[in-house]
Design an enzyme around this catalytic site. Structure first.
Site, PDB file in Angstrom:
ATOM      1  N   ASN A   8       0.856  -1.185   0.000  1.00 26.34           N
ATOM      2  CA  ASN A   8       0.000   0.000   0.000  1.00 26.34           C
ATOM      3  C   ASN A   8       0.895   1.238   0.000  1.00 26.34           C
ATOM      4  OD1 ASN A   8      -1.915   1.969   0.436  1.00 26.34           O
ATOM      5  ND2 ASN A   8      -2.311   1.422   2.574  1.00 26.34           N
ATOM      6  N   TRP A   9       1.055   1.829  -1.177  1.00 25.39           N
ATOM      7  CA  TRP A   9       1.994   2.951  -1.314  1.00 25.39           C
ATOM      8  C   TRP A   9       1.436   4.263  -0.761  1.00 25.39           C
ATOM      9  CZ3 TRP A   9       4.581   2.582  -6.855  1.00 25.39           C
ATOM     10  CH2 TRP A   9       5.353   1.412  -6.900  1.00 25.39           C
ATOM     11  N   LYS A  10       0.154   4.289  -0.457  1.00 25.20           N
ATOM     12  CA  LYS A  10      -0.481   5.526   0.018  1.00 25.20           C
ATOM     13  C   LYS A  10      -0.181   6.682  -0.960  1.00 25.20           C
ATOM     14  CE  LYS A  10      -0.268   3.614   4.607  1.00 25.20           C
ATOM     15  NZ  LYS A  10      -0.294   3.820   6.037  1.00 25.20           N
ATOM     16  N   HIS A  92      -9.769   1.579   4.917  1.00 23.26           N
ATOM     17  CA  HIS A  92      -8.501   1.840   5.609  1.00 23.26           C
ATOM     18  C   HIS A  92      -8.741   2.906   6.689  1.00 23.26           C
ATOM     19  CE1 HIS A  92      -4.404   3.064   6.428  1.00 23.26           C
ATOM     20  NE2 HIS A  92      -4.015   1.933   5.844  1.00 23.26           N
ATOM     21  N   GLU A  94      -7.084   5.360   7.566  1.00 21.42           N
ATOM     22  CA  GLU A  94      -6.829   6.738   7.118  1.00 21.42           C
ATOM     23  C   GLU A  94      -8.028   7.299   6.359  1.00 21.42           C
ATOM     24  OE1 GLU A  94      -3.085   5.873   5.249  1.00 21.42           O
ATOM     25  OE2 GLU A  94      -2.208   5.557   7.229  1.00 21.42           O
ATOM     26  N   GLU A 167      -5.884  -4.081  10.951  1.00 23.91           N
ATOM     27  CA  GLU A 167      -4.906  -2.999  11.044  1.00 23.91           C
ATOM     28  C   GLU A 167      -5.193  -2.132  12.268  1.00 23.91           C
ATOM     29  OE1 GLU A 167      -2.750  -2.238   7.158  1.00 23.91           O
ATOM     30  OE2 GLU A 167      -4.270  -0.708   7.415  1.00 23.91           O
ATOM     31  N   GLY A 173       2.177   3.041  10.866  1.00 22.89           N
ATOM     32  CA  GLY A 173       3.171   4.106  10.704  1.00 22.89           C
ATOM     33  C   GLY A 173       3.883   4.505  11.981  1.00 22.89           C
ATOM     34  N   SER A 213       3.013  -1.243  10.585  1.00 29.65           N
ATOM     35  CA  SER A 213       4.464  -1.282  10.855  1.00 29.65           C
ATOM     36  C   SER A 213       5.079  -2.650  10.596  1.00 29.65           C
ATOM     37  CB  SER A 213       4.745  -0.839  12.295  1.00 29.65           C
ATOM     38  OG  SER A 213       4.370   0.498  12.476  1.00 29.65           O
ATOM     39  N   GLY A 234       2.679  -0.855   4.457  1.00 27.55           N
ATOM     40  CA  GLY A 234       2.666   0.555   4.047  1.00 27.55           C
ATOM     41  C   GLY A 234       4.080   1.042   3.814  1.00 27.55           C
ATOM     42  N   GLY A 235       4.652   1.724   4.821  1.00 28.44           N
ATOM     43  CA  GLY A 235       5.978   2.346   4.720  1.00 28.44           C
ATOM     44  C   GLY A 235       7.035   1.447   4.099  1.00 28.44           C
TER      45      GLY A 235
END
Ligand code: PGA
Length: 251
Positions: A8-10, A92, A94, A167, A173, A213, A234-235
């Protein structure tokens, strides 16, 4: 069951060139029995699918629920499908927080995805309060699943399949993932809910993945949990070296 690693590159990266560079350094193939699903920003999707089509599977990070019309800024499931997506992330945290998305909205999106023949990757999970109180997280997960999947039949879901990602908001993050045993416990809770709603056969065949994470070391621990079928990353998915470590663990 197959394992899934969702990247998930956001809202990253800023250029198409950088997108290609990241993918060039990704693993050449997924381990046997695993699938890598890359979810870049929509604007780069069609381009990277064209360049790297058979190396990965493809997804989007969100969608609107209507097919077409006067919805400024909306992107429809059909448009995503025509750009190469097979999966779409919905719910998600976010989106739930920054865009104030409700379970009702998420429910509409899941229905629209199934109608378009795309598989939803549904994210559920709670904040710190839910982490501390077992009853709270049990109720919260039950409520999210019930409301997000309201009115969606087993036969509809079977058409596309669905992945559910647990999640926890406090792990996203922050560099502080959930422990493997805790994630395993919540996966079991999700499976029980699915079992009650759709029966054992469907719940057993639905991949449940963990996100928040994720890096190599925690992925290695979580792999020991039989109820966890992969990761939403993600990151670390923007860092091909770290991402490759996670992928390797699923060998
Ligand atoms: P993170 O993000 O790996 O950067 O914590 C996970 C996610 O939000 O999907």
């Amino acid at each position: 069951m197959k394992n899934y690693i969702i990247a998930n590159w956001k809202l990253n990266p800023a250029t198409y060139k950088q997108s290609k560079r990241i993918l060039r350094d990704y693993p050449k193939t997924a381990p046997l029995g695993a699938e890598i699903v890359v979810c870049p920003p929509d604007v780069f999707l069609k381009g990277v699918v064209g360049q790297f089509k058979n190396r990965f599977h493809w997804g989007a990070q969100d969608c609107f629920w209507e097919d077409r019309g006067a919805y400024t800024g909306g992107v429809s499931p059909a448009e995503l499908k025509n750009s190469g997506a097979e999966y779409v992330i919905v719910g998600h945290s976010e989106r739930r927080e920054v865009w104030s998305e409700t379970d009702e909205i998420i429910n509409k999106k899941i229905k629209a995805l199934i109608k378009a023949g795309l598989a939803p990757i549904l994210c559920v999970g709670g904040g710190m309060e839910a982490r501390k109180r077992k009853l709270k997280i049990t109720l919260l997960i039950g409520r999210q699943l019930n409301n997000d999947l309201k009115g969606i039949s087993l036969s509809a879901l079977k058409k596309t399949g669905m992945i559910i990602a647990y999640e926890p908001v406090w792990a996203i993050g922050t560099g502080r993932p959930a422990s493997a045993s805790y994630a395993g416990e919540i996966a079991e809770l999700i499976r029980k809910n699915l079992d009650k709603k759709y029966g054992a056969k469907f719940s057993k065949s639905t991949p449940l993945i963990y996100g928040g994470s994720v890096t190599g070391p925690i992925a290695a621990e979580m792999k020991q949990q039989p109820g966890i079928n992969g990761f939403l990353v993600g990151g670390a998915s923007l860092n091909p070296k770290e991402f490759s470590k996670i992928v390797k663990i699923l060998k």
